[in-house]
Design an enzyme around this catalytic site. Structure first.
Site, PDB file in Angstrom:
ATOM      1  N   GLY A  75       0.999  -1.156  -0.079  1.00 32.90           N
ATOM      2  CA  GLY A  75       0.088   0.004  -0.073  1.00 32.90           C
ATOM      3  C   GLY A  75       0.943   1.152  -0.123  1.00 32.90           C
ATOM      4  NE  ARG A 117      -2.219 -16.408  -4.285  1.00 35.32           N
ATOM      5  CZ  ARG A 117      -3.206 -15.310  -3.631  1.00 35.32           C
ATOM      6  NH1 ARG A 117      -2.607 -14.191  -4.222  1.00 35.32           N
ATOM      7  NH2 ARG A 117      -4.273 -16.091  -3.872  1.00 35.32           N
ATOM      8  CG  ASP A 155       5.524  -7.904   6.294  1.00 36.48           C
ATOM      9  OD1 ASP A 155       4.893  -7.031   5.837  1.00 36.48           O
ATOM     10  OD2 ASP A 155       4.892  -8.678   6.989  1.00 36.48           O
ATOM     11  CB  THR A 160       4.237  -0.081   6.682  1.00 44.05           C
ATOM     12  OG1 THR A 160       2.999  -0.075   7.210  1.00 44.05           O
ATOM     13  CG2 THR A 160       5.389  -0.399   7.470  1.00 44.05           C
ATOM     14  CG  ASP A 179       0.490  -0.829   9.216  1.00 42.01           C
ATOM     15  OD1 ASP A 179      -0.239  -0.061   9.241  1.00 42.01           O
ATOM     16  OD2 ASP A 179       0.618  -1.842   8.349  1.00 42.01           O
ATOM     17  CG  ASP A 215       4.035  -3.792  10.634  1.00 43.89           C
ATOM     18  OD1 ASP A 215       4.250  -3.196   9.589  1.00 43.89           O
ATOM     19  OD2 ASP A 215       2.988  -4.368  10.105  1.00 43.89           O
ATOM     20  NE  ARG A 243       0.525  -5.364   8.072  1.00 41.75           N
ATOM     21  CZ  ARG A 243       1.670  -6.106   7.650  1.00 41.75           C
ATOM     22  NH1 ARG A 243       0.946  -7.316   6.770  1.00 41.75           N
ATOM     23  NH2 ARG A 243       2.717  -5.869   7.906  1.00 41.75           N
TER      24      ARG A 243
HETATM   25  O1  F6P Z   1      -0.392  -1.942   6.093  1.00 42.74           O
HETATM   26  C1  F6P Z   1      -0.774  -0.519   5.880  1.00 42.74           C
HETATM   27  C2  F6P Z   1      -2.196  -0.720   5.732  1.00 42.74           C
HETATM   28  O2  F6P Z   1      -2.863   0.673   5.683  1.00 42.74           O
HETATM   29  C3  F6P Z   1      -2.813  -1.346   7.135  1.00 42.74           C
HETATM   30  O3  F6P Z   1      -2.883  -0.454   8.377  1.00 42.74           O
HETATM   31  C4  F6P Z   1      -4.120  -1.586   6.812  1.00 42.74           C
HETATM   32  O4  F6P Z   1      -4.771  -2.723   7.426  1.00 42.74           O
HETATM   33  C5  F6P Z   1      -4.125  -1.931   5.199  1.00 42.74           C
HETATM   34  O5  F6P Z   1      -3.054  -1.360   4.903  1.00 42.74           O
HETATM   35  C6  F6P Z   1      -5.213  -1.597   4.491  1.00 42.74           C
HETATM   36  O6  F6P Z   1      -4.747  -2.118   3.012  1.00 42.74           O
HETATM   37  P1  F6P Z   1      -5.780  -1.751   1.662  1.00 42.74           P
HETATM   38  O7  F6P Z   1      -5.130  -0.654   1.195  1.00 42.74           O
HETATM   39  O8  F6P Z   1      -5.769  -3.043   1.124  1.00 42.74           O
HETATM   40  O9  F6P Z   1      -7.322  -1.723   2.245  1.00 42.74           O
END
Ligand code: F6P
Length: 365
Positions: free
Chosen positions: A14, A81, A119, A143, A145, A147, A189
């Site tokens: 993302g 994939r 990751d 990210t 996050d 994390d 997450r």
């Molecule tokens: O990893 C970044 C993040 O924004 C998370 O906090 C969240 O769960 C996820 O991506 C959301 O992803 P998407 O853009 O697929 O909705």
């Protein structure tokens, strides 16, 4: 050691604030050292489908403060994939596209790859190395996050904290005006970094983290106590938070390499709080607002340092390393460290202690 004359850069997963600042740093450092940069569009999709654009110093002018990514992002594209159609039962059929990725790399004369991501992105890069062990690549941790193992900070995180904090500040005043409880669900997450930082910065009364499964009865008690004193309460909850003995609220999206999409726990907790306390409760999901917008100054600085350090790794031939920040210093760690899972909040983290000390509830005692 071979002097690298042409690199490829991509941003997997993302988006997050500061990707453009990283791309700019990579391109400007490369240009200053006579290295050409091939931008790969939409993360690994650019490698899988040979979608590229050359990046010169002129192309990155003015993007330091711009959110998103000029190269696009994809959290679906995964080299090993690749969806190629449907079978008779209507199920998506996948094939290993790593050979296609390596073909794109060679076709464009890319001698080293700079991957910006989390990751998942580091794992994808590792999966290419499995097929071509000599593949030269370096990683940059990205990210909201925060994390990623091996680094105390990813770029984008502090901007997301700022955005979430500002939103919760606004929630505080409306909750106070109506003597309500408002539960604010933030991203992250399975890690609670974003909830912990923005919860503390916004003066949230209760902070619920994935790392500390909560007891709904206790959350009700903490909210009641807060409302008795101040008339309203704000609960900051991580999307990955879950009740003791329960599971996180999630939906499954089979198109994603990581099919679990978290979200919805805020609504559940708001309902539980209202049922248990009788106090009118609402919930807000901050969602992708946290990923958008301009990076704050701190992220522009970290992103610039990260991008420039990645180019130092390229120049010195230190392959399969990920840029990292440790003790406020820019350094690097093996990429497999980053691909090894998620960096969670330790339950004895100093910030949790400080928050408990000033009366924040974590729904657990
Ligand atoms: O990893 C970044 C993040 O924004 C998370 O906090 C969240 O769960 C996820 O991506 C959301 O992803 P998407 O853009 O697929 O909705």
């Amino acid at each position: 050691m071979q002097t690298i004359k042409r690199i490829g850069v991509l941003s997997g997963g993302g988006d997050c604030p500061g990707i453009n600042a990283v791309i700019r740093a990579v391109v400007l450092d490369a240009a200053a050292n006579g290295v050409e940069v091939v931008g790969l569009l939409d993360g690994f999709d650019g490698l899988i489908r040979d979608r590229v654009r050359m990046l010169s110093a002129g192309d990155v002018a003015g993007i330091l403060a711009v959110g998103g990514s000029i190269l696009g992002c994809s959290n679906k594209a995964s080299p090993s994939r690749v969806p190629v159609g449907k079978d008779a039962a209507g199920k998506t059929v996948y094939e290993d596209g790593r050979g296609r990725c390596l073909d794109t790399i060679h076709r464009h004369g890319i001698e080293a790859l700079v991957v910006i991501g989390g990751d998942g992105t580091m794992s994808c890069a590792q999966s290419l190395v499995e097929v071509e062990p000599d593949l030269r690549c370096v990683g940059i941790p990205k990210t909201i996050d925060n994390d990623i193992p091996g680094t105390e900070m990813t770029f984008g995180f502090l901007t997301a904290v700022e955005t979430a904090t500002e939103a919760i500040d606004r929630v505080q005043t409306t909750a106070a005006s109506h003597s309500r409880v408002i539960v604010v669900e933030v991203m992250g997450r399975n890690a609670g970094w974003l909830a912990l930082f923005s919860g503390i910065a916004s003066g949230s009364h209760v902070i619920l983290l994935p790392e500390i499964p909560f007891d709904p009865e206790q959350v009700g008690r903490e909210v009641e106590r807060t409302c008795r004193r101040g008339g309203h309460a704000v609960v900051c909850i991580a999307e990955g938070a879950r009740p003791r003995g329960g599971a996180p609220v999630a939906t499954i999206d089979p198109r994603l390499p990581d099919p679990v999409r978290l979200g919805g726990i805020g609504a559940v907790v708001a309902r539980q709080v209202e049922e248990r306390t009788g106090i009118e409760s609402r919930h807000v999901v901050l969602g992708h607002v946290q990923r958008g917008g301009a990076p704050i100054a701190a992220d522009r600085i970290i992103a610039t340092q990260f991008g420039q350090h990645a180019m130092e790794l390229v120049r010195s031939g230190r392959w399969r390393r990920m840029v990292a920040r440790q003790n406020f210093q820019i350094t690097d760690v093996p990429m497999e460290v980053a691909a090894s899972g998620q960096r969670l909040v330790p339950v004895d983290h100093a910030l949790i202690r400080a928050a408990r000390g000033v009366g924040v509830g974590f729904g657990d005692t």
